[in-house]
Structure formats: C-alpha cells, structure tokens
Design an enzyme around this catalytic site. Structure first.
Site, short mmCIF file in Angstrom:
data_model
loop_
_atom_site.label_atom_id
_atom_site.label_comp_id
_atom_site.label_asym_id
_atom_site.label_seq_id
_atom_site.Cartn_x
_atom_site.Cartn_y
_atom_site.Cartn_z
N ASP A 1 10.80 9.03 -6.40
CA ASP A 1 9.64 8.20 -6.05
C ASP A 1 10.20 6.84 -5.65
O ASP A 1 11.34 6.51 -5.95
CB ASP A 1 8.71 8.08 -7.26
CG ASP A 1 7.50 7.18 -6.99
OD1 ASP A 1 7.02 7.15 -5.85
OD2 ASP A 1 7.06 6.48 -7.92
N SER A 2 9.36 6.04 -4.99
CA SER A 2 9.77 4.67 -4.69
C SER A 2 10.02 3.87 -5.97
O SER A 2 10.76 2.90 -5.96
CB SER A 2 8.69 3.97 -3.86
OG SER A 2 7.48 3.95 -4.58
N CYS B 1 6.01 11.10 -4.57
CA CYS B 1 5.56 9.86 -3.96
C CYS B 1 4.73 10.27 -2.75
O CYS B 1 5.21 11.02 -1.89
CB CYS B 1 6.78 9.05 -3.52
SG CYS B 1 6.42 7.62 -2.50
N GLU C 1 0.87 -2.32 -11.85
CA GLU C 1 2.16 -2.79 -12.36
C GLU C 1 2.00 -4.05 -13.20
O GLU C 1 2.83 -4.34 -14.06
CB GLU C 1 3.13 -3.02 -11.19
CG GLU C 1 3.34 -1.74 -10.42
CD GLU C 1 4.74 -1.56 -9.86
OE1 GLU C 1 5.43 -2.57 -9.66
OE2 GLU C 1 5.12 -0.40 -9.64
N CYS D 1 -1.80 8.49 -4.59
CA CYS D 1 -0.61 7.68 -4.86
C CYS D 1 -0.27 7.96 -6.31
O CYS D 1 -1.17 8.01 -7.16
CB CYS D 1 -0.91 6.19 -4.65
SG CYS D 1 0.37 5.08 -5.30
N HIS E 1 0.83 6.28 -8.61
CA HIS E 1 0.41 5.26 -9.57
C HIS E 1 -1.03 5.47 -10.05
O HIS E 1 -1.38 5.08 -11.16
CB HIS E 1 0.45 3.86 -8.94
CG HIS E 1 1.77 3.17 -9.00
ND1 HIS E 1 2.86 3.57 -8.28
CD2 HIS E 1 2.17 2.06 -9.69
CE1 HIS E 1 3.87 2.74 -8.53
NE2 HIS E 1 3.48 1.82 -9.37
#
Lengths: 288, 288
Positions: free
Chosen positions: A21-22, A84, A163, A195, A197
C-alpha cells in the site's frame, strides 16, 4: 561469470503473501486476510516515504508499484496483493502483464460485491482523486453488470483526517457530509469505501449514510478474492501454525501506525525500515 | 576513456537560481523572489511525485533533498533555495556541508524576522509535524535571542485543505481555530507561517489571530536573504531583461497549480515533467 545456484524455495508453506500500500491503510486488508487465512505468512510493504498515492498520476504510480513488486519478489512472495485502491486503479494491469505470480487488487472484488448488493442499480464510490479520475470502478462495475449507475466522489481530505485520528470529530463529520450529500441526493443504495483508509471511518459513514445504504468494504472482499486465487493455484499454506506478519515501511515517521494497530488489533511480528530503490537508467558499459 | 570538455557557463547572468519544494507551495517563495529580483532566471523543482514532506523523517528528507540538489546542479544553478520549511528544517545542514554553491532555506530568515518583530517575547509557529518535531525554529530563534518563548503547533490538515482550495471555508476556519487557540491562549504576539503553503491562508489566519498578532511570511524573508547572498557573493544578474521562470514537477497531476497561479499571479514560461532518480547502490564492477 558464474552465478551460484539459488535455492528455489517455491514452497507455498514458506512463501509469504506480499501485500503493499502507499502507507499503513492497507493493513485493513491484512486484518481481513488474517481472519480468512490465519495460517498464511504476510510480508507488508507500506511506501510511507512517498505516500499518498491518491493525487499522483499513472506513470508515477506504475513506477512505484513495479519497484515495490521487485522488493516483494525478492522476499519470495507467492502472490501480490495491491492493498491500495489508487495503485489497483492505475497500476494493476501493468503488474499483471509483467509478473508471473498472481496479482490481486481491491477494485474488482469491491465492484463485484457492490453489484451483488445493489437493489436499485445506483452505486456510490468514495475514493481518492486519482482513483476517481481513472474510472476504474466504473469499468469494473460495467463489466459485471451493464446499466448500473455509478456516482463517484473524490474525497482528498479523508486520509489526512483519518491520519490525524479525528475519527469521530465535528470537522470530519462536516467534511464527510459534504462528500456524501451528492451521492445520497442521487439515491445510491450501495456505497463503496474505495480507499483502504476509509474502513476506519466506517461507523461515522454508516451513521451519516443511514440504514438504507449498504457499505462495501473493499478490504474484506479483497481478502476473499485472495483466498480463492490461492486455492485455485494450489498456493494455500496447509500448515496449522498461525502465520507471521512482517511489516516494512519506507519512512520511520508513522504516528498513524498506533491508531491503526489500536483499531485493527493487529499483531506485528517484525517492523523494519526499507528503502525502495528507484529504477535508474545507466549508460551502456563500454570498454575502458 | 575521454570525457569531452564541458563549457563552464559559470556566468551569473545565465545561471538560474535553483529553487525546490516538496510541491507547488514553494512558488510563494518564487513570487517573492520575482518582486525582489525581477531580472533573475529561476529553475523551480516541485517534487510532487513524493509530496508531502511534512510527515516524513530526516533520512528520507535528506535523501530527497540531495537527489534534487543534483538535478539543480545539472541545471547549472548558481545557488539553491530550499523553499520548503520541512526540507529546510531537516536537510539544510547536510546540503550546506555537501555543496559548494550557497544554499538558503526559509527557517533562519523567518526566525530572524520573528525575533525582530516580537514585543512580548512570545512567538508562535505554525508548521508541519516534521518541522515541529525537528525544533529547527526553536534553535534558530534561540540563536538570535536567548529567552524568547517559542510555542509550536503542528498543523497536518492545513496543506490538504489549501490543496482542496478551501481557502475561506467553515471547515478550514474550524480547523484553524483549533490549531490557533493554544497559541493565542499562550499570548503570542508574533506568528510564523512556517510552511510555504500557509501564505495562501494569510487572510483567514490574520482574521482569526486578530490585529494584535503580527504574521511572519517566511517566503518574503527568504527572498530578502537570497538577495543578500547573491550580492555578497557577486552572483547578481545585472542584465536588465526580466528573468524567466522554468517549473519542473515530478508528477503531472497537479490541480492545485491552478489555485497557486491564480492567487500568486505568476507567469510560468516553461512547465515540464522530470523524474528525480533515486540514489541506487550497485555492486562493484568486476572483470567478466
């Protein structure tokens, strides 16, 4: 010049699943893999030195993904999971053309689940700018069932808010409402969290979308697709021991890791830093 | 093996000032350079393929900064301006130790201006997580005047909000209030905009901070320091022609460029894409 023979080690019982993933958000896919495939070893690469991918172009994301694939091959991965959405949307075709081992992304499994879920044929997608611009979800959904309406919303502020760990915060609520309103006004009955996240915001998204909208978590659907591929290719680890999780990050400054570990309750056996080397063009060697 | 002699071209009238930032925000420094040094050519590198730098560690930022410095040297830069607070905070010492041409960052000029400005000896810093963690502003301010109190606030959401172009928006206002309140409660009379993106929020920050708090724009102070260095080293371009601006970005997906151009009213003569190659360790060459 002689190269020593390398041990082959192509035994699925000792080869890990390579996941990338990024950043750290892809650990939501690892969490789902753990539940479905508890005996598999996992090597996870989070490219935190170059994140986020969501506002970058295809050439950049293809290059990063190929560089990371090289690292995962060197780790003897038996398959690669692109955990991702942006890399799945932009780089999956290139990875699948280039690599001999199976490569699974998050877009197709999420699209399949959304098509199976929708009753009114209106599917909303929350994703990064790059994923929305790629129209990868539109194409994947169209391939499963023509005529389904897809309404996409780029949500560039959600990753920074997650985040920052503002998971239940008036600011996050206001931003989410702004992103969700056009999709709800269009009458979607199914919403893809496009996504890796976004599952961390699932409680808030569910509350704002209301009970009539089904949420599709691409992490869980991706893990189910991984299990299917391993079984079809005879790559399942059939040992009974619980698998290990090795996490490598390309940057060491990751305050967000604490949030993810706490929310996902994920046991990381080994955490290390790696440099993913760029591909460098060198002039041809000539005689001195 | 013979290398052809390269033309030296070390004539300040044809050598550009090399400027870099993690992205496009550093164009606020270019805008200030244009005003103070209209005849200078500028080559700007925005590392948009790896942005943002603000949440990454010293090893990563030093490596990126050195790689970009190599590119600027190849562009024949006569000096390098680090138009990025995070790179100035983390990589400036390494760049200055390594390069023979002058290197100017944004931290020291901003710190000097803040010390000259404050009346009550209480300075607030708005910056990225990495800049705050480095304590670079604290050290620079302490070096100018011991005993000044420095209160720093990491603002990881401001860059994404600015890049979303929510420059005067209730969400941005709420986030800014949350970041500013501890500084205002501590009684700062001077506030450093410690990220090259933040001048784009200056009207809103000024309104929320009130007329008793002076804002320090590191872009303008950096440009003044650049002029001083060029004059001291005899590197000024004394031609009367207006200078050109060449902008190179490492990723092509930059919707934020429109916002910056509109707000800064900056004329870009040439816009291109470059790949900044990573440093790659190769095994030593041996006889075949």
């Amino acid at each position: 010049m002689h190269f020593p023979k390398q041990p082959q080690n192509n035994d699925p019982a000792i080869q890990p699943i390579g996941v990338f993933d990024s950043g750290i958000g892809g650990l939501t896919v690892v969490r789902a893999l753990r539940e479905l495939l508890p005996e598999e070893d996992i090597f996870y690469l989070g490219d935190t030195a170059r994140l986020p991918y969501g506002g970058k172009d295809r050439a950049t994301i293809e290059r990063y993904s190929l560089e990371i694939a090289g690292l995962l091959l060197a780790e003897n991965a038996k398959m690669i999971v692109v955990a991702c959405n942006t890399a799945s949307a932009l780089a999956l075709p290139r990875l699948q053309q280039t690599l001999r081992i199976p490569v699974v992304g998050v877009i197709v499994p999420g699209a399949r689940a959304a098509v199976q879920q929708t009753r009114n044929g209106k599917i909303g997608i929350l994703a990064t700018r790059a994923t929305v611009a790629s129209a990868a979800y539109d194409r994947a959904i169209e391939a499963f069932e023509a005529g389904v309406e897809v309404i996409s919303q780029a949500c560039p502020l959600l990753v920074p808010l997650i985040e920052e760990a503002w998971l239940d915060d008036p600011v996050t609520r206001e931003v989410l409402e702004r992103y969700l309103n056009p999709l709800l006004a269009a009458g979607v009955d199914t919403l893809v969290l496009g996504c890796t996240h976004y599952p961390l915001l699932e409680p808030l998204i569910a509350e704002l979308a209301g009970p009539s909208v089904a949420l599709i978590d691409s992490a869980f659907n991706c893990a189910a697709a991984v299990r299917q591929v391993l079984e079809e290719k005879g790559l399942r680890n059939t040992h009974a021991d619980p698998g290990t999780l090795q996490v490598a990050l390309t940057d060491s400054f990751n305050p967000f890791l604490k949030t993810v570990e706490a929310v996902l309750r994920l046991r990381i056996d080994q955490l290390e830093r790696r440099v993913v080397q760029g591909v460098m063009m060198l002039p041809p060697l000539t005689a001195v």
